[in-house]
Design a protein around this motif. Sequence first.
Motif, PDB file in Angstrom:
ATOM      1  N   ASN A  69       0.806  -1.225   0.000  1.00  0.00           N
ATOM      2  CA  ASN A  69       0.000   0.000   0.000  1.00  0.00           C
ATOM      3  C   ASN A  69       0.838   1.274   0.000  1.00  0.00           C
ATOM      4  O   ASN A  69       0.466   2.266   0.616  1.00  0.00           O
ATOM      5  CB  ASN A  69      -0.964   0.017   1.192  1.00  0.00           C
ATOM      6  N   ASP A  76       2.198  -4.459  -4.417  1.00  0.00           N
ATOM      7  CA  ASP A  76       0.795  -4.193  -4.755  1.00  0.00           C
ATOM      8  C   ASP A  76       0.453  -4.722  -6.142  1.00  0.00           C
ATOM      9  O   ASP A  76      -0.607  -5.316  -6.359  1.00  0.00           O
ATOM     10  CB  ASP A  76       0.487  -2.697  -4.702  1.00  0.00           C
ATOM     11  N   ARG A  80      -2.264  -7.610  -6.372  1.00  0.00           N
ATOM     12  CA  ARG A  80      -3.564  -7.193  -6.912  1.00  0.00           C
ATOM     13  C   ARG A  80      -3.718  -7.436  -8.409  1.00  0.00           C
ATOM     14  O   ARG A  80      -4.798  -7.845  -8.856  1.00  0.00           O
ATOM     15  CB  ARG A  80      -3.783  -5.714  -6.592  1.00  0.00           C
ATOM     16  N   GLN A  81      -2.698  -7.169  -9.196  1.00  0.00           N
ATOM     17  CA  GLN A  81      -2.840  -7.315 -10.646  1.00  0.00           C
ATOM     18  C   GLN A  81      -2.416  -8.688 -11.139  1.00  0.00           C
ATOM     19  O   GLN A  81      -3.148  -9.315 -11.911  1.00  0.00           O
ATOM     20  CB  GLN A  81      -2.053  -6.221 -11.362  1.00  0.00           C
ATOM     21  N   THR A  85      -5.783 -10.766  -6.250  1.00  0.00           N
ATOM     22  CA  THR A  85      -6.284 -10.984  -4.892  1.00  0.00           C
ATOM     23  C   THR A  85      -5.944  -9.783  -4.020  1.00  0.00           C
ATOM     24  O   THR A  85      -5.714  -8.690  -4.536  1.00  0.00           O
ATOM     25  CB  THR A  85      -5.738 -12.316  -4.305  1.00  0.00           C
ATOM     26  N   GLU A  86      -5.930  -9.969  -2.717  1.00  0.00           N
ATOM     27  CA  GLU A  86      -5.656  -8.887  -1.774  1.00  0.00           C
ATOM     28  C   GLU A  86      -4.735  -9.381  -0.686  1.00  0.00           C
ATOM     29  O   GLU A  86      -4.583 -10.585  -0.468  1.00  0.00           O
ATOM     30  CB  GLU A  86      -6.954  -8.367  -1.141  1.00  0.00           C
ATOM     31  N   HIS A 137      -9.031  -6.323   4.566  1.00  0.00           N
ATOM     32  CA  HIS A 137      -9.478  -6.968   3.332  1.00  0.00           C
ATOM     33  C   HIS A 137     -10.347  -8.201   3.567  1.00  0.00           C
ATOM     34  O   HIS A 137     -10.696  -8.900   2.613  1.00  0.00           O
ATOM     35  CB  HIS A 137      -8.263  -7.330   2.470  1.00  0.00           C
ATOM     36  N   SER A 142     -12.145 -12.419  -5.182  1.00  0.00           N
ATOM     37  CA  SER A 142     -11.776 -12.038  -6.534  1.00  0.00           C
ATOM     38  C   SER A 142     -12.959 -12.245  -7.472  1.00  0.00           C
ATOM     39  O   SER A 142     -13.662 -13.246  -7.394  1.00  0.00           O
ATOM     40  CB  SER A 142     -10.595 -12.897  -7.003  1.00  0.00           C
TER      41      SER A 142
END
Length: 166
Positions: A69, A76, A80-81, A85-86, A137, A142
């Motif tokens: 973050n 990140d 994320r990409q 997911t997180e 989160h 997803s």
Amino acid sequence: MFEGDTGDGWNHLDGLQVNSGPLLGDFDFDGDRDAVDIDLLFAAEQGPVPPALPRFDVNFNNNVNSVPNSTGSDADVWVRQLMGTEYGDTNLDGAVNFDDLLMIAHNYDTPTVGWALGDVDGQPGVNFGDLLLIAQHYGFVSLDMDVSSLDPMFVADWSRAQSMIP
């Protein structure tokens, strides 16, 4: 979300051709992205490329940054990409849920390191930082998660909900 190798010799990220080399984010070169890879990113030398290794610069800004973050965070992008997911998804199944919370609880306040064991912030040990990330989160699922094995009513409602997202 990362689309992977589409058979044309290129890896694709959000519709862009990235490269024809190894799978982006597969830092141990075993043909997949998993918890070992994010652990390697967390352990990688940080800062400008070079001296930091370019393979860890997954956002291509000539700087390796694995702080979650934060501005320009390669972690990140990886979470994320590339993985869709997180933070908190210890088993990388596309959902931050009770299974992940159990893993963090089981290893809480130990010097254990490793994403799969609950160290999702990249700092040594499983501690409050990891608990905070999973709390932020918790409940994430997803949009690409395979729901076909779930209750048929849920699958129908899930499809309807997905169709309503702009």
